[in-house]
Design a protein around this motif. Structure first.
Motif, PDB file in Angstrom:
ATOM      1  N   PHE A  18      90.185 -22.532 -37.977  1.00 11.62           N
ATOM      2  CA  PHE A  18      89.799 -21.222 -38.124  1.00 11.62           C
ATOM      3  C   PHE A  18      88.467 -20.851 -37.695  1.00 11.62           C
ATOM      4  O   PHE A  18      87.758 -21.677 -38.073  1.00 11.62           O
ATOM      5  CB  PHE A  18      90.511 -20.529 -38.928  1.00 11.62           C
ATOM      6  CG  PHE A  18      89.983 -20.609 -40.382  1.00 11.62           C
ATOM      7  CD1 PHE A  18      88.702 -19.881 -40.805  1.00 11.62           C
ATOM      8  CD2 PHE A  18      90.330 -21.685 -41.086  1.00 11.62           C
ATOM      9  CE1 PHE A  18      88.040 -19.972 -42.060  1.00 11.62           C
ATOM     10  CE2 PHE A  18      89.931 -22.069 -42.369  1.00 11.62           C
ATOM     11  CZ  PHE A  18      88.513 -20.976 -42.755  1.00 11.62           C
ATOM     12  N   SER A  19      88.187 -19.511 -37.368  1.00  9.53           N
ATOM     13  CA  SER A  19      86.803 -19.210 -36.970  1.00  9.53           C
ATOM     14  C   SER A  19      87.070 -17.593 -37.627  1.00  9.53           C
ATOM     15  O   SER A  19      87.935 -17.067 -37.252  1.00  9.53           O
ATOM     16  CB  SER A  19      85.975 -18.921 -35.896  1.00  9.53           C
ATOM     17  OG  SER A  19      84.797 -18.446 -35.754  1.00  9.53           O
ATOM     18  N   GLN A  20      86.273 -17.147 -38.493  1.00  5.46           N
ATOM     19  CA  GLN A  20      86.150 -15.606 -39.013  1.00  5.46           C
ATOM     20  C   GLN A  20      85.117 -15.151 -39.226  1.00  5.46           C
ATOM     21  O   GLN A  20      83.867 -15.643 -39.176  1.00  5.46           O
ATOM     22  CB  GLN A  20      86.875 -15.984 -40.655  1.00  5.46           C
ATOM     23  CG  GLN A  20      86.863 -14.692 -41.212  1.00  5.46           C
ATOM     24  CD  GLN A  20      87.465 -14.813 -42.803  1.00  5.46           C
ATOM     25  OE1 GLN A  20      87.737 -15.831 -42.979  1.00  5.46           O
ATOM     26  NE2 GLN A  20      87.595 -13.557 -43.321  1.00  5.46           N
ATOM     27  N   ILE A 115      96.725 -12.281 -24.509  1.00  4.73           N
ATOM     28  CA  ILE A 115      97.113 -12.312 -25.612  1.00  4.73           C
ATOM     29  C   ILE A 115      98.013 -11.347 -26.023  1.00  4.73           C
ATOM     30  O   ILE A 115      97.858  -9.850 -26.122  1.00  4.73           O
ATOM     31  CB  ILE A 115      96.065 -12.650 -26.928  1.00  4.73           C
ATOM     32  CG1 ILE A 115      95.156 -13.611 -26.476  1.00  4.73           C
ATOM     33  CG2 ILE A 115      96.721 -12.480 -28.459  1.00  4.73           C
ATOM     34  CD1 ILE A 115      94.117 -13.625 -27.596  1.00  4.73           C
ATOM     35  N   TRP A 117      99.970  -8.870 -28.722  1.00  2.00           N
ATOM     36  CA  TRP A 117      99.402  -8.507 -30.196  1.00  2.00           C
ATOM     37  C   TRP A 117     100.698  -7.776 -30.859  1.00  2.00           C
ATOM     38  O   TRP A 117     101.314  -6.963 -30.066  1.00  2.00           O
ATOM     39  CB  TRP A 117      98.312  -7.385 -29.915  1.00  2.00           C
ATOM     40  CG  TRP A 117      97.108  -8.172 -29.851  1.00  2.00           C
ATOM     41  CD1 TRP A 117      96.687  -8.587 -28.350  1.00  2.00           C
ATOM     42  CD2 TRP A 117      96.457  -8.800 -30.836  1.00  2.00           C
ATOM     43  NE1 TRP A 117      95.397  -9.125 -28.569  1.00  2.00           N
ATOM     44  CE2 TRP A 117      95.094  -9.409 -29.940  1.00  2.00           C
ATOM     45  CE3 TRP A 117      96.194  -8.767 -31.970  1.00  2.00           C
ATOM     46  CZ2 TRP A 117      94.183 -10.227 -30.590  1.00  2.00           C
ATOM     47  CZ3 TRP A 117      95.211  -9.563 -32.863  1.00  2.00           C
ATOM     48  CH2 TRP A 117      94.160 -10.142 -31.909  1.00  2.00           C
ATOM     49  N   LYS A 137      99.958 -16.414 -28.407  1.00  2.00           N
ATOM     50  CA  LYS A 137     100.008 -17.098 -27.059  1.00  2.00           C
ATOM     51  C   LYS A 137     100.720 -18.183 -27.071  1.00  2.00           C
ATOM     52  O   LYS A 137     100.412 -18.941 -27.975  1.00  2.00           O
ATOM     53  CB  LYS A 137      98.394 -17.135 -26.426  1.00  2.00           C
ATOM     54  CG  LYS A 137      98.304 -17.473 -25.184  1.00  2.00           C
ATOM     55  CD  LYS A 137      97.091 -17.427 -24.540  1.00  2.00           C
ATOM     56  CE  LYS A 137      96.774 -17.627 -23.214  1.00  2.00           C
ATOM     57  NZ  LYS A 137      95.502 -17.353 -22.759  1.00  2.00           N
ATOM     58  N   VAL A 142      97.174 -17.064 -32.370  1.00  2.00           N
ATOM     59  CA  VAL A 142      95.568 -17.710 -31.846  1.00  2.00           C
ATOM     60  C   VAL A 142      94.519 -16.667 -32.460  1.00  2.00           C
ATOM     61  O   VAL A 142      93.435 -16.808 -32.389  1.00  2.00           O
ATOM     62  CB  VAL A 142      95.536 -17.414 -30.225  1.00  2.00           C
ATOM     63  CG1 VAL A 142      96.338 -18.418 -29.657  1.00  2.00           C
ATOM     64  CG2 VAL A 142      95.892 -16.218 -29.555  1.00  2.00           C
ATOM     65  N   ALA A 143      95.020 -15.350 -32.917  1.00  2.00           N
ATOM     66  CA  ALA A 143      94.159 -14.450 -33.636  1.00  2.00           C
ATOM     67  C   ALA A 143      94.805 -13.599 -34.804  1.00  2.00           C
ATOM     68  O   ALA A 143      95.944 -13.255 -34.606  1.00  2.00           O
ATOM     69  CB  ALA A 143      93.230 -13.605 -32.702  1.00  2.00           C
ATOM     70  N   GLU A 145      93.636  -9.575 -36.560  1.00  2.76           N
ATOM     71  CA  GLU A 145      92.555  -8.627 -36.898  1.00  2.76           C
ATOM     72  C   GLU A 145      92.990  -8.174 -38.311  1.00  2.76           C
ATOM     73  O   GLU A 145      94.232  -7.368 -38.431  1.00  2.76           O
ATOM     74  CB  GLU A 145      92.655  -7.845 -35.870  1.00  2.76           C
ATOM     75  CG  GLU A 145      91.825  -8.203 -34.606  1.00  2.76           C
ATOM     76  CD  GLU A 145      91.900  -7.058 -33.414  1.00  2.76           C
ATOM     77  OE1 GLU A 145      92.245  -6.140 -33.619  1.00  2.76           O
ATOM     78  OE2 GLU A 145      91.446  -7.588 -32.459  1.00  2.76           O
ATOM     79  N   LEU A 155      87.848 -10.559 -38.512  1.00  2.00           N
ATOM     80  CA  LEU A 155      88.478 -11.034 -36.903  1.00  2.00           C
ATOM     81  C   LEU A 155      88.642 -12.586 -37.066  1.00  2.00           C
ATOM     82  O   LEU A 155      87.529 -13.588 -37.461  1.00  2.00           O
ATOM     83  CB  LEU A 155      87.824 -10.994 -35.756  1.00  2.00           C
ATOM     84  CG  LEU A 155      87.157  -9.620 -35.522  1.00  2.00           C
ATOM     85  CD1 LEU A 155      86.177  -9.400 -34.528  1.00  2.00           C
ATOM     86  CD2 LEU A 155      88.387  -8.639 -35.044  1.00  2.00           C
ATOM     87  N   SER A 157      90.126 -16.368 -35.620  1.00  2.00           N
ATOM     88  CA  SER A 157      90.753 -16.887 -34.267  1.00  2.00           C
ATOM     89  C   SER A 157      91.141 -18.385 -34.646  1.00  2.00           C
ATOM     90  O   SER A 157      90.453 -18.928 -35.470  1.00  2.00           O
ATOM     91  CB  SER A 157      89.923 -17.008 -33.193  1.00  2.00           C
ATOM     92  OG  SER A 157      88.498 -17.611 -33.560  1.00  2.00           O
ATOM     93  N   ALA A 159      92.372 -22.341 -33.770  1.00  2.00           N
ATOM     94  CA  ALA A 159      92.317 -23.392 -32.619  1.00  2.00           C
ATOM     95  C   ALA A 159      93.221 -24.610 -33.117  1.00  2.00           C
ATOM     96  O   ALA A 159      93.325 -24.650 -34.144  1.00  2.00           O
ATOM     97  CB  ALA A 159      90.942 -23.811 -32.148  1.00  2.00           C
TER      98      ALA A 159
END
Length: 185
Positions: A18-20, A115, A117, A137, A142-143, A145, A155, A157, A159
């Motif tokens: 993840f990335s935040q 994507i 939502w 997806k 994949v994300a 919010e 946010l 995301s 992977a």
């Protein structure tokens, strides 16, 4: 909505990266923080490891009964009873039981950048989040919010999302770091 229900029903465990980033509006301008990155692993219900690697090492780990928050720089562990804490939290969406519609009002929120939502609004007002967006997806998140009551947006995301990896039964047992200060809450 159907894609999300299938994901929840078919995914008993998962792992990925993840990335935040945090976004806050001030004076009509959006300010975005540097990314925090790490990896995650979960097994439903209520077992997960959410490990931040950069910029600071921190681990949030739940064994189904307790939540352990380990700050490596402080060598400090905060222990909380998990109980119903996941109920209307964003973590419940990925790691909780399959009864999401008990705690959230779910609705479709359209297609954006390829994507699909979904919007989740907590049914209880004692949560710090006003609404949560889940982007899917190809059958996986994949994300996300997360909009809180202070106008901040987190946010996330994802992977390398791997569904249903084989995990040993004791994988989520927290190993107390040597010499760590322990705070019980």
């Amino acid at each position: 909505m159907e894609q999300f229900r299938q994901f929840v029903a078919a995914t008993k465990s998962a792992r990925g990266e993840f990335s935040q980033r945090m976004v806050k509006e001030e004076g009509g301008k959006l300010h975005t923080s540097a990314a925090s990155v790490g990896n995650f692993l979960f097994a439903r219900p209520g077992k997960f490891i959410w490990a931040y690697q950069k910029p600071y090492e921190q681990i949030l780990q739940a064994d189904g009964d307790k939540l352990y928050i380990y700050d490596k720089d402080l060598n400090q562990v905060t222990v909380k009873v998990l109980g119903n804490a996941l109920g209307s939290s964003p973590a419940a969406i990925l790691f909780g039981s399959n009864d999401l519609e008990k705690n959230f009002t779910l609705s479709e929120a359209g297609l954006r950048d390829g994507i699909e939502w979904l919007q989740a609004i907590p049914k209880t007002k004692d949560t710090q989040f006003e609404k949560i967006g889940i982007g899917l997806k190809d059958g996986v998140p994949v994300a996300m919010e997360l909009r809180d009551s202070f106008g901040q947006i987190s946010l996330l995301s994802f992977a390398r999302f791997e569904k249903n990896p084989t995990l040993p039964a004791n994988h989520f047992r927290f190993a107390m770091p040597k010499g760590a200060d322990v705070l019980q809450q």
